[in-house]
Design a protein around this motif. Structure first.
Motif, mmCIF file in Angstrom:
data_model
loop_
_atom_site.group_PDB
_atom_site.id
_atom_site.type_symbol
_atom_site.label_atom_id
_atom_site.label_comp_id
_atom_site.label_asym_id
_atom_site.label_seq_id
_atom_site.Cartn_x
_atom_site.Cartn_y
_atom_site.Cartn_z
ATOM 1 N N LEU A 153 0.621 58.421 -18.593
ATOM 2 C CA LEU A 153 -0.725 58.962 -18.093
ATOM 3 C C LEU A 153 -1.571 58.555 -19.139
ATOM 4 O O LEU A 153 -2.796 58.559 -18.838
ATOM 5 C CB LEU A 153 -0.884 60.448 -17.839
ATOM 6 N N ALA A 184 6.927 64.640 -13.460
ATOM 7 C CA ALA A 184 6.079 65.845 -12.860
ATOM 8 C C ALA A 184 7.000 66.904 -12.101
ATOM 9 O O ALA A 184 6.943 67.795 -12.460
ATOM 10 C CB ALA A 184 4.837 65.348 -12.266
ATOM 11 N N SER A 218 2.177 70.911 -13.707
ATOM 12 C CA SER A 218 2.863 69.826 -13.110
ATOM 13 C C SER A 218 2.546 69.737 -11.579
ATOM 14 O O SER A 218 2.640 68.515 -11.041
ATOM 15 C CB SER A 218 4.472 70.289 -13.343
ATOM 16 N N ALA A 253 -0.498 67.926 -11.383
ATOM 17 C CA ALA A 253 -0.365 66.539 -11.732
ATOM 18 C C ALA A 253 0.246 65.670 -10.396
ATOM 19 O O ALA A 253 -0.036 64.518 -10.347
ATOM 20 C CB ALA A 253 0.368 66.603 -12.994
ATOM 21 N N ALA A 256 -4.497 63.740 -12.593
ATOM 22 C CA ALA A 256 -3.151 63.945 -12.932
ATOM 23 C C ALA A 256 -3.337 64.268 -14.673
ATOM 24 O O ALA A 256 -2.321 65.052 -14.888
ATOM 25 C CB ALA A 256 -2.176 62.419 -13.149
ATOM 26 N N ASN A 257 -4.197 63.868 -15.257
ATOM 27 C CA ASN A 257 -4.303 63.926 -16.646
ATOM 28 C C ASN A 257 -4.777 65.707 -16.703
ATOM 29 O O ASN A 257 -4.318 66.317 -17.741
ATOM 30 C CB ASN A 257 -5.183 63.179 -17.357
ATOM 31 N N PHE A 274 -1.621 67.637 -16.476
ATOM 32 C CA PHE A 274 -0.773 67.457 -17.192
ATOM 33 C C PHE A 274 -1.269 68.324 -18.550
ATOM 34 O O PHE A 274 -0.212 68.784 -19.440
ATOM 35 C CB PHE A 274 -0.642 66.145 -17.829
#
Ligand code: HEC
Length: 142
Positions: A58, A75, A107, A110, A122-123, A126
């Motif tokens: 990522l 993930a 998760s 993400a 997604a970041n 995360f």
């Protein structure tokens, strides 16, 4: 005389009670109740590599469909660990439960973003998942 002896007996009983409670809480941290896997091996074998793998992908962002698929794999495994660490009487307290919740929810967020190839989302997910590491370790990792 009788009274002070009774007090002494009570104090000894209390000390035993507290120490056996502490021992059982500690046992739950390093291993569950009935399953064989020790917590440190779940960390070394599953949590750490999937966290490192996802963070690495990522950082720059997955480049190919295959890399997005690998990110989804990482993930998913992290999410499942957020469940597994709550199973088999592993959870000793609210700090542990809260960290597992962050691991699962981060998760899951993400994963949902990865499925849409949304790198920022997604970041963000995360980051929540990765915050669980220090939160739990500060209280429970010796
Ligand atoms: C719910 C609690 C909890 C969460 C969440 C958690 N850990 Fe751990 N972790 C532990 C405990 C407890 C230990 C120490 C286990 C022992 O030594 O018996 C540990 C140990 C470790 C170890 C050392 C393993 C070894 O080889 O001895 C690593 C590496 C690790 N964690 C990585 C992570 C990462 C990365 C995350 C976040 C993605 C994470 N952990 C999230 C509880 C947690």
């Amino acid at each position: 005389m009788v009274k002070s002896r009774l007090t002494a007996v009570c104090l000894i009983a209390l000390a035993f009670g507290v120490s056996s409670l502490l021992t059982s809480v500690d046992a739950k941290i390093t291993k569950g109740d009935t399953r064989a896997a020790q917590t440190k091996y779940l960390m070394r074998g599953i949590v750490k590599p999937n966290c490192g793998g996802l963070g690495g992908l990522l950082k720059e962002g997955p480049k190919t469909d295959e890399e997005w698929d690998t990110a989804a794999c990482y993930a998913s495994c992290l999410s499942e660990m957020g469940h597994a660490l709550m199973d088999d009487k592993r959870c000793p307290d609210g700090v542990w439960a809260g960290a597992c919740k962050s691991l699962r929810e981060g998760s899951d967020a993400a994963l949902a973003a990865i499925e849409k190839k949304d790198l920022d989302g997604a970041n963000a997910g995360f980051k929540t998942a990765a915050s669980s590491c220090a939160a739990c370790h500060k209280a429970h990792k010796k």
